[in-house]
Structures are given as C-alpha cells and as structure tokens.
Design a protein around this motif. Structure first.
Motif, PDB file in Angstrom:
ATOM      1  N   ARG A  47      -5.645  11.510  19.621  1.00 57.90           N
ATOM      2  CA  ARG A  47      -5.951  10.235  18.990  1.00 57.90           C
ATOM      3  C   ARG A  47      -7.123   9.515  19.897  1.00 57.90           C
ATOM      4  O   ARG A  47      -5.895   9.627  20.640  1.00 57.90           O
ATOM      5  N   ALA A  48      -7.951   8.907  19.886  1.00 56.11           N
ATOM      6  CA  ALA A  48      -9.007   8.029  20.545  1.00 56.11           C
ATOM      7  C   ALA A  48      -8.086   6.694  19.741  1.00 56.11           C
ATOM      8  O   ALA A  48      -7.786   6.616  18.921  1.00 56.11           O
ATOM      9  N   HIS A  52      -6.269  -1.694  20.880  1.00 54.61           N
ATOM     10  CA  HIS A  52      -4.472  -1.864  19.694  1.00 54.61           C
ATOM     11  C   HIS A  52      -4.713  -2.598  18.752  1.00 54.61           C
ATOM     12  O   HIS A  52      -3.906  -3.432  18.016  1.00 54.61           O
ATOM     13  N   HIS A  53      -6.088  -3.305  18.168  1.00 58.91           N
ATOM     14  CA  HIS A  53      -6.044  -4.360  17.217  1.00 58.91           C
ATOM     15  C   HIS A  53      -5.259  -4.011  16.025  1.00 58.91           C
ATOM     16  O   HIS A  53      -5.410  -5.301  14.760  1.00 58.91           O
ATOM     17  N   ALA A  96     -17.960   3.214  24.556  1.00 57.26           N
ATOM     18  CA  ALA A  96     -17.277   2.629  23.897  1.00 57.26           C
ATOM     19  C   ALA A  96     -16.268   1.853  23.860  1.00 57.26           C
ATOM     20  O   ALA A  96     -15.360   1.349  23.189  1.00 57.26           O
ATOM     21  N   GLY A 118     -17.425  -9.887  14.161  1.00 57.98           N
ATOM     22  CA  GLY A 118     -16.549 -10.896  13.655  1.00 57.98           C
ATOM     23  C   GLY A 118     -15.556 -11.473  13.728  1.00 57.98           C
ATOM     24  O   GLY A 118     -16.996 -12.045  14.376  1.00 57.98           O
ATOM     25  N   GLN A 123     -11.350  -6.448  20.337  1.00 58.45           N
ATOM     26  CA  GLN A 123     -11.444  -5.158  19.878  1.00 58.45           C
ATOM     27  C   GLN A 123     -12.832  -4.323  20.523  1.00 58.45           C
ATOM     28  O   GLN A 123     -13.147  -5.314  22.141  1.00 58.45           O
ATOM     29  N   THR A 124     -12.495  -3.221  20.717  1.00 55.49           N
ATOM     30  CA  THR A 124     -13.750  -2.303  21.702  1.00 55.49           C
ATOM     31  C   THR A 124     -14.447  -2.508  20.560  1.00 55.49           C
ATOM     32  O   THR A 124     -14.440  -2.102  19.178  1.00 55.49           O
ATOM     33  N   GLY A 127     -13.621   0.433  18.034  1.00 48.17           N
ATOM     34  CA  GLY A 127     -12.401   0.287  17.290  1.00 48.17           C
ATOM     35  C   GLY A 127     -13.606  -0.258  16.526  1.00 48.17           C
ATOM     36  O   GLY A 127     -13.254  -0.221  15.238  1.00 48.17           O
ATOM     37  N   SER A 130     -15.695   1.852  14.110  1.00 42.51           N
ATOM     38  CA  SER A 130     -14.840   3.293  13.513  1.00 42.51           C
ATOM     39  C   SER A 130     -14.217   2.681  12.504  1.00 42.51           C
ATOM     40  O   SER A 130     -13.961   3.606  11.521  1.00 42.51           O
ATOM     41  N   THR A 131     -13.696   1.409  12.009  1.00 37.03           N
ATOM     42  CA  THR A 131     -12.710   0.802  11.097  1.00 37.03           C
ATOM     43  C   THR A 131     -14.406  -0.186  10.139  1.00 37.03           C
ATOM     44  O   THR A 131     -13.845  -1.058   8.916  1.00 37.03           O
ATOM     45  N   THR A 133     -15.709  -2.893  11.410  1.00 37.03           N
ATOM     46  CA  THR A 133     -15.356  -4.167  11.256  1.00 37.03           C
ATOM     47  C   THR A 133     -16.698  -5.263  10.815  1.00 37.03           C
ATOM     48  O   THR A 133     -17.268  -4.619  11.091  1.00 37.03           O
ATOM     49  N   GLY A 198     -11.438   7.303  14.042  1.00 39.85           N
ATOM     50  CA  GLY A 198     -10.668   8.236  14.473  1.00 39.85           C
ATOM     51  C   GLY A 198     -10.674   9.441  14.036  1.00 39.85           C
ATOM     52  O   GLY A 198     -10.142  10.684  14.684  1.00 39.85           O
ATOM     53  N   HIS A 435      -9.240  -2.232   4.306  1.00 37.91           N
ATOM     54  CA  HIS A 435      -9.480  -2.299   5.346  1.00 37.91           C
ATOM     55  C   HIS A 435      -9.047  -1.382   6.346  1.00 37.91           C
ATOM     56  O   HIS A 435      -7.657  -1.854   5.943  1.00 37.91           O
ATOM     57  N   GLY A 437      -8.419  -0.792   9.608  1.00 38.85           N
ATOM     58  CA  GLY A 437      -7.826  -1.179  11.032  1.00 38.85           C
ATOM     59  C   GLY A 437      -6.809  -2.492  10.105  1.00 38.85           C
ATOM     60  O   GLY A 437      -6.046  -3.018  11.161  1.00 38.85           O
TER      61      GLY A 437
HETATM   62  C1  LIG Z   1      -6.562 -10.667  15.751  1.00 36.79           C
HETATM   63  C2  LIG Z   1      -7.396 -10.179  14.954  1.00 36.79           C
HETATM   64  C3  LIG Z   1      -8.815 -10.581  14.293  1.00 36.79           C
HETATM   65  C4  LIG Z   1      -9.373  -9.726  13.793  1.00 36.79           C
HETATM   66  N1  LIG Z   1     -10.347  -9.943  13.434  1.00 36.79           N
HETATM   67  C5  LIG Z   1     -11.697  -8.893  11.880  1.00 36.79           C
HETATM   68  C6  LIG Z   1     -12.783  -9.890  11.930  1.00 36.79           C
HETATM   69  O1  LIG Z   1     -12.771 -10.779  12.767  1.00 36.79           O
HETATM   70  N2  LIG Z   1     -13.276  -8.664  10.738  1.00 36.79           N
HETATM   71  C7  LIG Z   1     -12.583  -7.490  10.288  1.00 36.79           C
HETATM   72  O2  LIG Z   1     -13.287  -6.773   9.859  1.00 36.79           O
HETATM   73  N3  LIG Z   1     -11.590  -6.737  10.954  1.00 36.79           N
HETATM   74  C8  LIG Z   1     -10.435  -7.697  12.434  1.00 36.79           C
HETATM   75  N4  LIG Z   1      -9.571  -7.646  12.544  1.00 36.79           N
HETATM   76  C9  LIG Z   1      -9.002  -5.339  12.800  1.00 36.79           C
HETATM   77  C10 LIG Z   1     -10.094  -5.336  13.466  1.00 36.79           C
HETATM   78  O3  LIG Z   1     -11.481  -5.563  13.679  1.00 36.79           O
HETATM   79  C11 LIG Z   1     -10.450  -3.558  13.984  1.00 36.79           C
HETATM   80  O4  LIG Z   1      -8.324  -3.270  13.317  1.00 36.79           O
HETATM   81  C12 LIG Z   1     -10.586  -2.732  14.999  1.00 36.79           C
HETATM   82  O5  LIG Z   1     -10.519  -1.954  15.149  1.00 36.79           O
HETATM   83  C13 LIG Z   1      -9.467  -2.375  15.924  1.00 36.79           C
HETATM   84  O6  LIG Z   1     -10.328  -2.471  16.475  1.00 36.79           O
HETATM   85  P1  LIG Z   1      -9.486  -1.944  17.684  1.00 36.79           P
HETATM   86  O7  LIG Z   1     -10.761  -1.760  19.634  1.00 36.79           O
HETATM   87  O8  LIG Z   1      -8.422  -3.155  19.131  1.00 36.79           O
HETATM   88  O9  LIG Z   1      -9.310  -0.280  18.312  1.00 36.79           O
HETATM   89  P2  LIG Z   1      -8.039   0.610  17.490  1.00 36.79           P
HETATM   90  O10 LIG Z   1      -6.787  -0.921  16.429  1.00 36.79           O
HETATM   91  O11 LIG Z   1      -7.051   0.329  19.150  1.00 36.79           O
HETATM   92  O12 LIG Z   1      -8.472   1.451  16.842  1.00 36.79           O
HETATM   93  C14 LIG Z   1      -8.689   1.186  15.759  1.00 36.79           C
HETATM   94  C15 LIG Z   1      -9.648   2.826  14.887  1.00 36.79           C
HETATM   95  O13 LIG Z   1     -11.012   3.223  15.906  1.00 36.79           O
HETATM   96  C16 LIG Z   1     -10.142   4.241  15.839  1.00 36.79           C
HETATM   97  N5  LIG Z   1     -11.200   4.668  17.986  1.00 36.79           N
HETATM   98  C17 LIG Z   1     -10.678   3.654  18.888  1.00 36.79           C
HETATM   99  N6  LIG Z   1     -12.364   4.120  19.377  1.00 36.79           N
HETATM  100  C18 LIG Z   1     -12.639   5.110  19.216  1.00 36.79           C
HETATM  101  C19 LIG Z   1     -12.373   6.017  20.269  1.00 36.79           C
HETATM  102  N7  LIG Z   1     -13.662   5.892  21.454  1.00 36.79           N
HETATM  103  N8  LIG Z   1     -13.496   7.249  19.347  1.00 36.79           N
HETATM  104  C20 LIG Z   1     -13.274   7.295  17.988  1.00 36.79           C
HETATM  105  N9  LIG Z   1     -12.271   6.677  17.334  1.00 36.79           N
HETATM  106  C21 LIG Z   1     -11.445   5.466  17.886  1.00 36.79           C
HETATM  107  C22 LIG Z   1      -9.297   4.764  16.117  1.00 36.79           C
HETATM  108  O14 LIG Z   1      -8.069   5.711  16.318  1.00 36.79           O
HETATM  109  C23 LIG Z   1      -8.458   3.818  15.044  1.00 36.79           C
HETATM  110  O15 LIG Z   1      -8.872   5.025  14.111  1.00 36.79           O
HETATM  111  C24 LIG Z   1      -8.655  -8.710  13.434  1.00 36.79           C
HETATM  112  C25 LIG Z   1      -7.706  -7.780  14.535  1.00 36.79           C
HETATM  113  C26 LIG Z   1      -7.466  -8.825  14.787  1.00 36.79           C
HETATM  114  C27 LIG Z   1      -6.003  -8.521  15.705  1.00 36.79           C
END
Ligand SMILES: Cc1cc2nc3c(=O)[nH]c(=O)nc-3n(C[C@H](O)[C@H](O)[C@H](O)COP(=O)(O)OP(=O)(O)OC[C@H]3O[C@@H](n4cnc5c(N)ncnc54)[C@H](O)[C@@H]3O)c2cc1C
Length: 487
Positions: A47-48, A52-53, A96, A118, A123-124, A127, A130-131, A133, A198, A435, A437
């Motif tokens: 899994r990618a 980590h958010h 990505a 957001g 976040q990436t 990320g 994929s959710t 956001t 993911g 949601h 994520g």
């Molecule tokens: C402080 C904070 C603020 C936030 N604010 C908002 C907001 O304003 N609005 C909102 O909607 N959400 C918000 N969130 C939620 C956040 O945006 C989501 O959980 C987002 O998915 C996190 O992105 P990440 O890069 O950390 O990915 P991760 O949490 O590491 O992964 C999320 C998902 O993406 C998949 N994924 C990641 N990289 C890849 C890849 N290269 N290929 C395929 N799949 C992949 C993973 O498998 C997983 O299913 C917030 C979270 C936090 C902690």
C-alpha cells in the motif's frame, strides 16, 4: 531505493500504526514498477502512503508500505504530448508524493495557484486526491476534481496514464513517446481512478488544472445557529460567496449555539497594498505557544464540563474583519492545524428537504445525550463545509452538492471515539458518507457500501481491471468490506 525492515509505521496523530514487512522509499518510476512486480511475484500486499495525515486506517498494511518522500519533484508537462485544446489550459504535472505546500510554492514561483484547497497543506498530492479531500465553496468539487490525468502503476506493474475522454494527452504522440505505457482516455476509468483510496494502483504522477495566481479576502463573523439555519434554508449564502463555511459549538449557551461564519472572496489588486490586513493574531499566537493546545487538552481531560465554555471562547477569538493574502495562505487555517486532535467527517446532501440542517440538529442531540448520560463532552467546534457534486465514483460528494461535517476531538477526550461513532450511525441514517481519510467505523461489505456510494459497482469494475490479484488490499479494505475477495 531505500528499504527499512522491522520498523513500526505510525500516522501523523499516532492513533494508527502497523508493522509492515518492509517500508520502501522508491525514487523513480522504475523503482516503483520494480517494487510492484516484486510484491506481485512474491504474493505480498502493498500500500502507498502519502504524508500519514489520515486518521483512518486507510494506509495500514502488513505487506510492503510505499513511502513517497523520494517522489516529490515537479515534472515536465511535455507539451508535445498534449492535445491542441489542452495547450491553452493552465496545467501542471508533479510527482505524487509532493506535498500541497511544495506544490503551492512551485505554483507561486510560476504565477499560478490552485482554485481550491482544504484548510491545511501538509498532505501529499496523491493523498488528497485519493480520499477526495476538499475545502469549502459550492462551486468547487473536491481536489480530485482538479486532476486531469493520473499516471499509476497497476497491480501487475503496468504503467497507465488515465484521464477523461476529453483529457489532455494526444494518443498518437503518447504512443510514439511511450510505447510501453498504456493510455486510457475514458470517463468511466477516470472517475474510478481519481478517488482510489490506495486500492487501484500506486499513483506516480498527477496533472492538475490550476489558474493564474490570485488573492483572497477572508472575513470571520460571529453568529448563532438560529441565524445560520435560516441562511442555510434560504441557501443564498452558499451561492453568494466564493467560499462559505461555519464553525458551530455543539453545546448550547443561552438557548442557542454559538457560530463563526467564514467567507472568502477574490480581492482586487488594490487590496494587496493595504497594510495591516492580517488574520486575527490571537488564536494564531495562542496556538504557537507550545503548551497552549496541550494545556487545553489537559484541562478538558481533567474537567470535561469546561468544554462548552472553552469552545465559545475559542470561536469568539476567531472573529476577524479582514485578512487578505495570497489564496493558498488564506485557505490554510494556520496554526489551528497543530492542535493535538483527531477527527471524523461525514458528507450529507444539501437539498430542498434541508437534510443538511437536520444533520446538524442530530449532532446537537447526540452531543447532548453523551453529555447528560455519560459526562462525555465534544471538545472542538464542529466545522460545516460545502462542496460541489463530484463525478469521482467514491468521493463523499459524488453526484450531489454536499455539506461536509467535520467532527474534531482533542486527543485526550474521554469517550471521544465512541462519540464520533455515535454521530456516524446517526448520519448514515440520512445518507451520510464518511471521509475515507478521517476516523470512521464503516463496515458491512458490498451492499452497505453500495447503499452509501451508488457508483460503487462501477468503481469495482475498474479496480478489477487494474488489480487482478488482491495486491492493494489491507486492514482498511477488510474492515470496510471492499477487499478483492469480498468484492
Ligand atoms: C491537520 C489535518 C488537516 C486536514 N485538513 C483537511 C481538510 O481541510 N479537508 C479534508 O477533506 N481533509 C483534511 N484532512 C484529511 C486529509 O486531507 C486526508 O486524510 C488525506 O488523504 C491525507 O493525505 P496524506 O498525503 O497524508 O495521505 P495518507 O493519509 O498517507 O494516505 C491517504 C490515502 O491515500 C492513499 N495514497 C497515498 N499516496 C498514494 C499514492 N501515491 N498512490 C495511491 N494511493 C495513495 C493511501 O493509500 C490512503 O488510502 C486533514 C488531516 C489533518 C491531519
């Protein structure tokens, strides 16, 4: 490619962890392809992760975990591969694993900006896509809707470029440049692949549509639920502002619920020269003082009944007549993101039956029950954000204008996760969707998911083409009931 073994992986808040077989850090598309082929050959799952958010278990794996920190560079757009129509658009192509804040800096250097984002930028790119956001503003879908092309590695190691039928890539030019890659220009595939959680492949790169840089003015106005409810019923506030969102105290005071309404509009260039139009610095200052969130957290842990009062004070401190800056700085809610907290978020339809208003009042009732019967207090304001209907099959906003209800809790909240689960149950009864994520307890398999996400079978169809074996399954897919075997 770096590989770590015997390392526990944790998410940003620390509420999720796993011990993967390996943590792999690819640095090129070739690394990624090799990794997927190796996992497939050995029968391991993979899994990618992004940065980590996610508060949910969406990233966890007992197999290979793919960290994106070596895949975070801007990429050449390759204009010679674009259709004539795409050449006149503002497009940007990045790896990505680039974080939203790095993307913003890259865009800023080039006089460009995201149309929407957001409230946070850690976040990436993969990320957030994929959710699904999202930010707030009924003219804008989630961030996945700004993707124009996805380059991903499927379960057998094949490299795909997936986009809508009218997507930016010219098939003949692409075939000539990349004979070993597959270009799929198909709305059905693209709608499935954008919000893949993911499960459809490892995204290597994304092409996004952006716009010329612009500035925003943000205004935060104190209000009450009685007033906000009237405004939401009439609905003009949603269309009348580029961005409109509400924080509401779930606990009553003086017979009503305190609210803070935030609006954001594009500003003229003249406004950029105004000297002191900064965001109210009190909450910014308090959040930066290293112990403040910790003290608030401790206080709530020791004396939960202080929460309603604290929330009213916190909301009052947010009032601000005007904050003007570059768009991406205004979208970011700032140091509030540093408060130690976790969150659920449920999307409900904005409709003529006022389902969205009913949803908020259900939350008040659940919060009151837990307060009165269990001395359990919701410990943060509830955020209401508004998002346009999305065409991404598994987006919370698929097919309907949506109000996203963010239910944040400070990390020390006793009974906090149980309270979030109770909200979820209540909101699933009125077409709520979680949601992906954020923390959620959704389970129940195909029928349950299809009842919430009407395009689930369409998503499964494309997933089946990209993932022949259950290589992208994990604890999340098992819990929700979307593992390949159970599909
Ligand atoms: C402080 C904070 C603020 C936030 N604010 C908002 C907001 O304003 N609005 C909102 O909607 N959400 C918000 N969130 C939620 C956040 O945006 C989501 O959980 C987002 O998915 C996190 O992105 P990440 O890069 O950390 O990915 P991760 O949490 O590491 O992964 C999320 C998902 O993406 C998949 N994924 C990641 N990289 C890849 C890849 N290269 N290929 C395929 N799949 C992949 C993973 O498998 C997983 O299913 C917030 C979270 C936090 C902690």
């Amino acid at each position: 490619m770096k590989v770590r073994r015997r390392t526990t992986w944790r998410n940003h808040t620390g509420n999720q962890h796993c011990d993967p077989l390996r943590i792999c850090v690819p640095e090129s598309l070739e690394d990624l392809v090799g990794l997927v082929k190796e996992a497939a050959e050995q029968g391991h799952t993979l899994r990618a992760v992004g940065s980590h958010h996610s508060w949910s278990d969406a990233t966890l794996t007992g197999g290979y975990l793919v960290e994106p920190t070596g895949l975070n560079r801007p990429l050449e757009l390759e204009p010679e591969l674009l259709t004539e129509a795409a050449r006149s658009k503002k497009l940007v192509r990045v790896e990505a694993g680039m974080r939203v804040r790095e993307l913003n800096a890259h865009l800023d250097r080039n006089g460009l900006a995201l149309s929407q984002m957001g409230g946070y930028d850690g976040q990436t790119v993969a990320g957030v896509i994929s959710t699904a956001t999202h930010g707030s503003g009924v003219s804008f879908g989630p961030l996945s809707d700004f993707a124009r092309s996805l380059e991903l590695v499927a379960g057998d190691g094949a490299v795909y470029r997936i986009e809508a039928a009218g997507g930016p890539t010219d098939p003949a030019a692409f075939e000539q440049r990349y004979p070993d890659r597959r270009l799929v220009k198909d709305d059905h595939w693209f709608r499935a692949a954008k919000v893949g959680i993911g499960c459809l492949g490892i995204i290597y790169a994304v092409t996004l549509e952006v716009e010329l840089e612009y500035w925003l003015e943000e205004v935060r106005t104190p209000s009450t639920w009685t007033q906000v409810k009237k405004d939401l019923h009439r609905g003009e506030v949603l269309e009348g502002h580029r961005h409109y969102e509400v924080y509401v105290n779930p606990h009553p005071s003086g017979g009503d619920h305190t609210c803070m309404v935030t609006t954001r509009e594009k500003t003229s260039t003249a406004a950029r020269r105004a000297p002191d139009r900064r965001r109210n610095s009190i909450p910014e200052f308090l959040a930066w003082f290293p112990l403040t969130p910790v003290i608030a957290n401790l206080l709530v842990g020791l004396r939960p009944s202080i929460a309603p009062w604290l929330l009213d004070r916190a909301l009052a401190a947010l009032a601000d007549e005007s904050y003007v800056s570059a768009s991406y700085k205004v979208f970011n809610i700032g140091t509030a993101n540093l408060v130690p907290a976790y969150s659920s978020e449920i999307g409900v339809p904005v409709d003529d039956a006022d389902t969205h208003i009913e949803a908020v009042e259900r939350i008040f009732r659940v919060a009151a029950k837990h307060r009165e019967l269990g001395d359990v207090y919701h410990t943060s304001p509830v955020a209401l954000r508004f998002v346009a209907a999305s065409d991404s099959y598994m987006a919370m906003q698929e097919g309907r204008t949506t109000m996203m209800i963010e239910l944040i809790q400070m990390t020390r909240t006793d009974g906090g996760f149980e309270l979030l689960a109770a909200y979820e149950d209540e909101l699933y009864g009125i077409h709520g969707r979680p949601h992906w994520g954020q923390f959620n307890t959704l389970a129940g398999g195909r029928e349950r998911i299809a009842s919430l996400y009407p395009r689930y079978d369409d998503w499964l169809d494309v997933r089946g083409r990209l993932q022949a074996s259950p290589i992208f399954d994990g604890p999340f897919t098992k819990r929700v009931g979307i593992s390949s075997e159970g599909a």
